[in-house]
Design an enzyme around this catalytic site. Sequence first.
Site, PDB file in Angstrom:
ATOM      1  N   SER A   8     -10.788  12.540  -1.219  1.00  0.00           N
ATOM      2  CA  SER A   8     -12.230  12.799  -1.086  1.00  0.00           C
ATOM      3  C   SER A   8     -12.888  12.728  -2.463  1.00  0.00           C
ATOM      4  O   SER A   8     -14.052  12.370  -2.591  1.00  0.00           O
ATOM      5  CB  SER A   8     -12.511  14.105  -0.355  1.00  0.00           C
ATOM      6  OG  SER A   8     -11.728  15.129  -0.857  1.00  0.00           O
ATOM      7  N   GLY A   9     -12.131  13.036  -3.513  1.00  0.00           N
ATOM      8  CA  GLY A   9     -12.524  12.632  -4.864  1.00  0.00           C
ATOM      9  C   GLY A   9     -11.648  11.441  -5.212  1.00  0.00           C
ATOM     10  O   GLY A   9     -10.446  11.476  -4.963  1.00  0.00           O
TER      11      GLY A   9
ATOM     12  N   ASP B 147      -5.868  19.609 -14.328  1.00  0.00           N
ATOM     13  CA  ASP B 147      -5.947  18.155 -14.108  1.00  0.00           C
ATOM     14  C   ASP B 147      -6.145  17.417 -15.431  1.00  0.00           C
ATOM     15  O   ASP B 147      -5.758  16.263 -15.575  1.00  0.00           O
ATOM     16  CB  ASP B 147      -7.166  17.844 -13.221  1.00  0.00           C
ATOM     17  CG  ASP B 147      -6.794  17.663 -11.763  1.00  0.00           C
ATOM     18  OD1 ASP B 147      -5.642  17.936 -11.406  1.00  0.00           O
ATOM     19  OD2 ASP B 147      -7.676  17.248 -10.992  1.00  0.00           O
TER      20      ASP B 147
ATOM     21  N   LYS C 141      -4.304  23.207  -0.392  1.00  0.00           N
ATOM     22  CA  LYS C 141      -2.967  22.739  -0.062  1.00  0.00           C
ATOM     23  C   LYS C 141      -1.986  23.644  -0.788  1.00  0.00           C
ATOM     24  O   LYS C 141      -2.320  24.168  -1.855  1.00  0.00           O
ATOM     25  CB  LYS C 141      -2.772  21.287  -0.522  1.00  0.00           C
ATOM     26  CG  LYS C 141      -3.702  20.310   0.197  1.00  0.00           C
ATOM     27  CD  LYS C 141      -3.610  18.912  -0.341  1.00  0.00           C
ATOM     28  CE  LYS C 141      -4.677  18.036   0.324  1.00  0.00           C
ATOM     29  NZ  LYS C 141      -4.874  16.756  -0.320  1.00  0.00           N
TER      30      LYS C 141
ATOM     31  N   ARG D 171      -3.643  24.878  -9.267  1.00  0.00           N
ATOM     32  CA  ARG D 171      -4.256  23.681  -9.845  1.00  0.00           C
ATOM     33  C   ARG D 171      -5.697  24.032 -10.209  1.00  0.00           C
ATOM     34  O   ARG D 171      -6.481  24.456  -9.358  1.00  0.00           O
ATOM     35  CB  ARG D 171      -4.252  22.534  -8.825  1.00  0.00           C
ATOM     36  CG  ARG D 171      -5.103  21.366  -9.276  1.00  0.00           C
ATOM     37  CD  ARG D 171      -5.218  20.320  -8.190  1.00  0.00           C
ATOM     38  NE  ARG D 171      -6.044  19.217  -8.613  1.00  0.00           N
ATOM     39  CZ  ARG D 171      -6.968  18.634  -7.861  1.00  0.00           C
ATOM     40  NH1 ARG D 171      -7.181  19.050  -6.623  1.00  0.00           N
ATOM     41  NH2 ARG D 171      -7.671  17.628  -8.332  1.00  0.00           N
TER      42      ARG D 171
HETATM   43  N1  LIG Z   1      -5.373   7.412   8.240  1.00  0.00           N
HETATM   44  C1  LIG Z   1      -6.325   7.404   7.308  1.00  0.00           C
HETATM   45  N2  LIG Z   1      -6.989   6.248   7.016  1.00  0.00           N
HETATM   46  C2  LIG Z   1      -7.936   6.247   6.068  1.00  0.00           C
HETATM   47  N3  LIG Z   1      -8.311   7.319   5.356  1.00  0.00           N
HETATM   48  C3  LIG Z   1      -7.683   8.483   5.598  1.00  0.00           C
HETATM   49  C4  LIG Z   1      -6.658   8.593   6.575  1.00  0.00           C
HETATM   50  N4  LIG Z   1      -6.215   9.888   6.577  1.00  0.00           N
HETATM   51  C5  LIG Z   1      -6.942  10.545   5.635  1.00  0.00           C
HETATM   52  N5  LIG Z   1      -7.821   9.706   5.041  1.00  0.00           N
HETATM   53  C6  LIG Z   1      -8.843  10.035   4.038  1.00  0.00           C
HETATM   54  O1  LIG Z   1      -8.282  10.745   2.938  1.00  0.00           O
HETATM   55  C7  LIG Z   1      -9.308  11.557   2.359  1.00  0.00           C
HETATM   56  C8  LIG Z   1      -8.712  12.900   1.947  1.00  0.00           C
HETATM   57  O2  LIG Z   1      -7.737  12.649   0.976  1.00  0.00           O
HETATM   58  P1  LIG Z   1      -7.050  13.812   0.136  1.00  0.00           P
HETATM   59  O3  LIG Z   1      -6.289  13.138  -0.961  1.00  0.00           O
HETATM   60  O4  LIG Z   1      -6.316  14.719   1.041  1.00  0.00           O
HETATM   61  O5  LIG Z   1      -8.357  14.481  -0.421  1.00  0.00           O
HETATM   62  P2  LIG Z   1      -8.643  15.710  -1.361  1.00  0.00           P
HETATM   63  O6  LIG Z   1      -7.338  16.182  -1.964  1.00  0.00           O
HETATM   64  O7  LIG Z   1      -9.519  15.097  -2.390  1.00  0.00           O
HETATM   65  O8  LIG Z   1      -9.323  16.720  -0.507  1.00  0.00           O
HETATM   66  C9  LIG Z   1     -10.421  11.666   3.396  1.00  0.00           C
HETATM   67  O9  LIG Z   1     -11.538  10.947   2.921  1.00  0.00           O
HETATM   68  C10 LIG Z   1      -9.848  10.993   4.616  1.00  0.00           C
HETATM   69  O10 LIG Z   1     -10.832  10.279   5.271  1.00  0.00           O
HETATM   70  C1  LIG Z   2     -10.881  16.176  -9.337  1.00  0.00           C
HETATM   71  C2  LIG Z   2     -11.128  15.964  -7.902  1.00  0.00           C
HETATM   72  O1  LIG Z   2     -12.076  15.311  -7.538  1.00  0.00           O
HETATM   73  O2  LIG Z   2     -10.238  16.505  -7.049  1.00  0.00           O
HETATM   74  P1  LIG Z   2     -10.196  16.350  -5.445  1.00  0.00           P
HETATM   75  O3  LIG Z   2     -10.096  14.882  -5.185  1.00  0.00           O
HETATM   76  O4  LIG Z   2      -8.956  17.096  -5.030  1.00  0.00           O
HETATM   77  O5  LIG Z   2     -11.465  16.932  -4.888  1.00  0.00           O
HETATM   78 MG   LIG Z   3      -6.943  16.086  -3.999  1.00  0.00          MG
END
Ligand SMILES: Nc1ncnc2c1ncn2[C@@H]1O[C@H](COP(=O)(O)OP(=O)(O)O)[C@@H](O)[C@H]1O
Ligand SMILES: CC(=O)OP(=O)(O)O
Ligand SMILES: [Mg+2]
Length: 437
Positions: free
Chosen positions: A228-229, A164, A14, A105
């Site tokens: 996802s985390g 973080d 991002k 980050r």
């Molecule tokens: N409309 C939605 N309803 C439920 N979960 C969602 C929706 N849109 C995205 N997600 C979930 O958000 C997660 C990704 O979140 P994000 O904070 O962007 O993750 P990361 O930064 O850890 O990659 C995915 O597991 C996705 O399934």
């Molecule tokens: C720390 C960590 O799990 O970060 P992200 O959710 O962005 O994968």
């Molecule tokens: Mg994240």
Amino acid sequence: MYLLALNCGSSSIKGKLFDLPPAATPADLDVPLNGAATIAVSNIGSKGDKVVIKVSWEAGRGQDVKEEGAEGSTVEHRDIFPILLKNLAGSGGVQGSEIKYITHRIVHGGLNKKPLIVTHEHEEALTEMDALSEFAPLHNHHAVLGVRACLEALPEHTSVLLFDTLFHQTLPRETYTYALPPPELATAIPLRKYGFHGLSYASIVRSLSANLGKPASDINVVVAHLGSGASACCILGGKSIDTTMGLTPLEGLVGGTRTGTIDPTAIFHHTKDPGGDAGLKDMHVTRAELVMNKKSGLTALAGTQNFGLITQRIADPSTCSPEEGAAAQLAYDVFVDRLMGFLAAYLSKLLYRVPLANVALAFSGGIGENSAQLRADVLARLGWLGAEVDAGKNAARAQDGEVVRTISTAGSKLRTYVVLTDEEAQCAHMAREALNI
Ligand SMILES: Nc1ncnc2c1ncn2[C@@H]1O[C@H](COP(=O)(O)OP(=O)(O)O)[C@@H](O)[C@H]1O
Ligand SMILES: CC(=O)OP(=O)(O)O
Ligand SMILES: [Mg+2]
């Protein structure tokens, strides 16, 4: 002049491009930078999905880009950076030489207490961060390669590494200490809880403080950052006093592909040769760590890490097979069960010190910001504390520019918010503070 803030996730990048005024004074720090463009790259490393690269410009600043790249499993984070820089120039006329600062980050910063600066001539900090890759196997190495790729493409800029872990320096000793004897092996950093998602928590504290018109020192909140985390954090007076992730981002809540906390002995009965090398490129990770970080969590239980799909299968069983529906329900229930355990524990940590009227709950991250169902289920389980969800507000989508919104009723004893986290703006803010720009 521009500042580019990059956030290298496990399968995503991002980013935000900010206008940087030529001569800023310390007072300007309270005024957020103007965003010029947003970058989103998804599906890196993901089998069967094509990498998608998006650049979205503010009105009149450039031509939006949406590009499908190669299949995810053939693409590495480092391949993406030169493409991103080229796209910024091609679609918005931003020349590389105009990008003066890039913030990155970095998930694990070990015991570092402040951001680190890296330039083409001084890359020492990168070796230190790469040495921590085995403590954040889905993140650090990719981010370090990203910094190196940017330094190669734009040798004149200054990079700022933001961790973080910085936000969790205030964890008390009894919270960060693991009950282990002295280690038999030499380790790059002490074996203790560090905590992650700290840039997100710092961003949420700043947003709540601005929105509620209170200083950060008056913000007492339990935050669930569910992406996802996934992690949760107990914040007293604007400072972290507990968090679910630990030495690595594996501890605590169930993630998209991570176990979260399990009995550590389970893996020795589960995986063949758990201490053997998993064979990852450029990084030593054991087979056990690979299983627990990349093959577990929602993916293992539901066959998908897409939380939106899991809740859809539960809400409308006609969209999937009975087996898929049952698996989705179990994955959801396990996710909520673990989350509730930590939320209740963290609320009790705050309520022991401050009255309920001064305590809040906040949801954030892709799941926390988007899943009204999950938020409603969590609040229903906090009814004993007087929490009450406002169904209409909970189901509504955020208005344009609405960073903080209330989802509890006026009569709810626990005020509850959805806060859109902005790790990129937080990185830009901290870099300006560190460099006095
Ligand atoms: N409309 C939605 N309803 C439920 N979960 C969602 C929706 N849109 C995205 N997600 C979930 O958000 C997660 C990704 O979140 P994000 O904070 O962007 O993750 P990361 O930064 O850890 O990659 C995915 O597991 C996705 O399934
Ligand atoms: C720390 C960590 O799990 O970060 P992200 O959710 O962005 O994968
Ligand atoms: Mg994240």
